[in-house]
Scaffold this motif. Structure first.
Motif, PDB file in Angstrom:
ATOM      1  N   PRO A  77      -4.200   8.013   3.372  1.00 12.35           N
ATOM      2  CA  PRO A  77      -5.094   6.878   3.627  1.00 12.35           C
ATOM      3  C   PRO A  77      -4.414   5.545   3.324  1.00 12.35           C
ATOM      4  O   PRO A  77      -3.578   5.454   2.419  1.00 12.35           O
ATOM      5  N   VAL A  78      -4.771   4.530   4.099  1.00 13.94           N
ATOM      6  CA  VAL A  78      -4.302   3.162   3.879  1.00 13.94           C
ATOM      7  C   VAL A  78      -5.556   2.297   3.753  1.00 13.94           C
ATOM      8  O   VAL A  78      -6.302   2.130   4.719  1.00 13.94           O
ATOM      9  N   ASN A  79      -5.780   1.762   2.551  1.00  7.58           N
ATOM     10  CA  ASN A  79      -6.975   0.958   2.288  1.00  7.58           C
ATOM     11  C   ASN A  79      -6.791  -0.431   2.905  1.00  7.58           C
ATOM     12  O   ASN A  79      -6.007  -1.243   2.410  1.00  7.58           O
ATOM     13  N   LEU A  80      -7.528  -0.702   3.979  1.00  3.05           N
ATOM     14  CA  LEU A  80      -7.375  -1.966   4.699  1.00  3.05           C
ATOM     15  C   LEU A  80      -7.854  -3.170   3.896  1.00  3.05           C
ATOM     16  O   LEU A  80      -7.335  -4.278   4.071  1.00  3.05           O
ATOM     17  N   GLU A  81      -8.829  -2.983   3.010  1.00  2.00           N
ATOM     18  CA  GLU A  81      -9.280  -4.092   2.171  1.00  2.00           C
ATOM     19  C   GLU A  81      -8.173  -4.509   1.209  1.00  2.00           C
ATOM     20  O   GLU A  81      -7.952  -5.696   0.975  1.00  2.00           O
ATOM     21  N   PHE A  86      -3.715  -8.314  -0.256  1.00  2.00           N
ATOM     22  CA  PHE A  86      -2.298  -8.543  -0.510  1.00  2.00           C
ATOM     23  C   PHE A  86      -1.686  -9.507   0.498  1.00  2.00           C
ATOM     24  O   PHE A  86      -0.845 -10.329   0.149  1.00  2.00           O
ATOM     25  N   VAL A  87      -2.120  -9.430   1.760  1.00  2.00           N
ATOM     26  CA  VAL A  87      -1.585 -10.313   2.790  1.00  2.00           C
ATOM     27  C   VAL A  87      -1.924 -11.765   2.477  1.00  2.00           C
ATOM     28  O   VAL A  87      -1.113 -12.663   2.668  1.00  2.00           O
ATOM     29  N   SER A  88      -3.125 -11.996   1.968  1.00  2.00           N
ATOM     30  CA  SER A  88      -3.533 -13.365   1.657  1.00  2.00           C
ATOM     31  C   SER A  88      -3.074 -13.788   0.261  1.00  2.00           C
ATOM     32  O   SER A  88      -3.319 -14.914  -0.145  1.00  2.00           O
ATOM     33  N   GLY A  89      -2.409 -12.925  -0.453  1.00  2.00           N
ATOM     34  CA  GLY A  89      -1.964 -13.243  -1.812  1.00  2.00           C
ATOM     35  C   GLY A  89      -0.474 -12.994  -1.985  1.00  2.00           C
ATOM     36  O   GLY A  89       0.350 -13.547  -1.273  1.00  2.00           O
ATOM     37  N   ASP A  90      -0.166 -12.116  -2.904  1.00  2.00           N
ATOM     38  CA  ASP A  90       1.212 -11.827  -3.282  1.00  2.00           C
ATOM     39  C   ASP A  90       1.818 -10.771  -2.353  1.00  2.00           C
ATOM     40  O   ASP A  90       1.425  -9.608  -2.384  1.00  2.00           O
ATOM     41  N   LEU A  91       2.778 -11.190  -1.543  1.00  2.00           N
ATOM     42  CA  LEU A  91       3.396 -10.258  -0.603  1.00  2.00           C
ATOM     43  C   LEU A  91       4.222  -9.195  -1.323  1.00  2.00           C
ATOM     44  O   LEU A  91       4.451  -8.116  -0.789  1.00  2.00           O
ATOM     45  N   GLY A  92       4.632  -9.476  -2.553  1.00  2.00           N
ATOM     46  CA  GLY A  92       5.331  -8.468  -3.355  1.00  2.00           C
ATOM     47  C   GLY A  92       4.414  -7.302  -3.664  1.00  2.00           C
ATOM     48  O   GLY A  92       4.855  -6.145  -3.665  1.00  2.00           O
ATOM     49  N   TYR A  97       2.596  -1.734  -2.454  1.00  2.00           N
ATOM     50  CA  TYR A  97       1.560  -0.823  -1.950  1.00  2.00           C
ATOM     51  C   TYR A  97       2.107  -0.008  -0.781  1.00  2.00           C
ATOM     52  O   TYR A  97       1.931   1.210  -0.722  1.00  2.00           O
ATOM     53  N   VAL A  98       2.797  -0.670   0.140  1.00  2.00           N
ATOM     54  CA  VAL A  98       3.362   0.020   1.296  1.00  2.00           C
ATOM     55  C   VAL A  98       4.401   1.051   0.844  1.00  2.00           C
ATOM     56  O   VAL A  98       4.410   2.182   1.316  1.00  2.00           O
ATOM     57  N   MET A  99       5.253   0.677  -0.090  1.00  2.00           N
ATOM     58  CA  MET A  99       6.293   1.605  -0.563  1.00  2.00           C
ATOM     59  C   MET A  99       5.640   2.808  -1.267  1.00  2.00           C
ATOM     60  O   MET A  99       6.111   3.935  -1.119  1.00  2.00           O
ATOM     61  N   GLU A 100       4.568   2.568  -1.993  1.00  2.00           N
ATOM     62  CA  GLU A 100       3.840   3.656  -2.657  1.00  2.00           C
ATOM     63  C   GLU A 100       3.289   4.638  -1.627  1.00  2.00           C
ATOM     64  O   GLU A 100       3.304   5.857  -1.822  1.00  2.00           O
ATOM     65  N   ILE A 101       2.819   4.113  -0.514  1.00  4.54           N
ATOM     66  CA  ILE A 101       2.235   4.931   0.531  1.00  4.54           C
ATOM     67  C   ILE A 101       3.283   5.787   1.245  1.00  4.54           C
ATOM     68  O   ILE A 101       3.066   6.971   1.487  1.00  4.54           O
ATOM     69  N   ILE A 102       4.425   5.194   1.557  1.00  8.35           N
ATOM     70  CA  ILE A 102       5.381   5.906   2.409  1.00  8.35           C
ATOM     71  C   ILE A 102       6.424   6.712   1.642  1.00  8.35           C
ATOM     72  O   ILE A 102       7.171   7.463   2.251  1.00  8.35           O
ATOM     73  N   GLU A 103       6.469   6.592   0.355  1.00 10.34           N
ATOM     74  CA  GLU A 103       7.476   7.374  -0.380  1.00 10.34           C
ATOM     75  C   GLU A 103       6.956   8.679  -0.882  1.00 10.34           C
ATOM     76  O   GLU A 103       5.941   9.114  -0.929  1.00 10.34           O
TER      77      GLU A 103
END
Length: 103
Positions: A77-81, A86-92, A97-103
């Motif tokens: 699952p990828v939580n869109l909220e 994150f997109v409107s805040g800290d891109l780090g 989050y993305v690395m956590e999902i795909i690793e």
């Protein structure tokens, strides 16, 4: 890809697989990817959700003769909220989050 080699097969779907069942054709598609021998013998379906409740699920693909595991399909699952936050805040944080999902 790492050093010119495929390490993981990912496929994005637009259906919340926590709320709606996994269609056989999606499972078949990802199973073929997983047993293809490309990458780490797993194929991951990334699917959108608006909740923190959904968890990662794993479907093992077993050899019908030996019954041993030959590959796996992961439903991630990828939580869109969270992504929107994150997109409107800290891109780090988004990258983490993305690395956590795909690793």
């Amino acid at each position: 890809m790492k050093e010119g080699r495929v390490v993981k097969l990912l496929d994005a779907k637009y259906r919340d697989l926590w709320e709606r069942s996994l269609p056989a054709k999606m499972l078949y598609q990802l199973a073929i990817y997983a047993v293809s021998g490309i990458g780490d013998k797993t194929a991951t379906i990334l699917y959108p959700t608006l909740s923190d409740i959904p968890t990662t699920a794993k479907i093992n693909i077993n050899d019908p003769v030996s019954c041993g595991n030959i590959a796996s399909v992961i439903l991630q699952p990828v939580n869109l909220e969270k992504v929107a936050e994150f997109v409107s805040g800290d891109l780090g944080e988004l990258r983490g989050y993305v690395m956590e999902i795909i690793e």
